[in-house]
Scaffold this active site. Sequence first.
Site, mmCIF file in Angstrom:
data_model
loop_
_atom_site.group_PDB
_atom_site.id
_atom_site.type_symbol
_atom_site.label_atom_id
_atom_site.label_comp_id
_atom_site.label_asym_id
_atom_site.label_seq_id
_atom_site.Cartn_x
_atom_site.Cartn_y
_atom_site.Cartn_z
ATOM 1 C CD GLU A 30 -2.490 -1.590 -3.160
ATOM 2 O OE1 GLU A 30 -1.330 -1.341 -2.490
ATOM 3 O OE2 GLU A 30 -3.138 -1.083 -4.389
ATOM 4 C CB THR A 80 -1.296 0.030 1.220
ATOM 5 O OG1 THR A 80 -0.076 -0.589 2.104
ATOM 6 C CG2 THR A 80 -2.196 -0.832 0.790
HETATM 7 ZN ZN LIG Z 1 1.352 -0.521 -6.631
#
Ligand SMILES: [Zn+2]
Length: 229
Positions: free
Chosen positions: A89, A26
Amino acid sequence: MKIIDTPSPNFDDRGRAIDMIVLHYTGMTSGKAALDRLRDEETNVSAHYLVEENGDVYRLVDEGNRAWHAGLSSWQGDTETNARSIGIEIVNPGHEFGYRDFPEAQVGAVIDLVADIRIRREISPALVLGHSDVAPRRKEDPGEKFPWGLLAANGHCITPFNGEGNANISYEDALAALSDIGYDAPAGDHAAALLAFQRRFSPQALGQGFNGVTKAALIYARDAKALVA
Ligand SMILES: [Zn+2]
């Protein structure tokens, strides 16, 4: 696996079949901040899933839709990364805010999630990639601390090079291998792709150019990819 639904408005139609998984970090100070950003319609960014450091898995975009996670990118000359991939993510502050090891609970959750998607959708382990692999000039995530070897132990991606070996191939052959694996690495403008390759396949040689270990890793990765493709 328990999944927490937290829908994002940032998606559209895919227009093609899914055959790739892209892992990210992230790169923000907290998972909460990342989740807010990926669900804010002003940002025009999203991902299908977010995995917190404690292993909690959030679903933001339905797999059938195109999430907006990869940006300008390319793999084996194909630039439609968002259309073909599922984006995950992984919460980590990243190189900008204090890059740290991925906790065991988080890695376990990532492995379970990738396993579920990959087997369900029959995705090749050769197409389980990092964001930096498809966008080496702009991105460093999920970075050299991501334990690709653990994911590979279950057959879900190509195993990183084990570091044994020292190859002496020419610069041209090394460059050709980098492109054959899939990197966008034109002659004279290959430095970013080489760093991305090292983060993914030979972190022990990160930043050391085309040294013997890196050349051996390039030959290894090209052959490994050919075996599973
Ligand atoms: Zn990325």
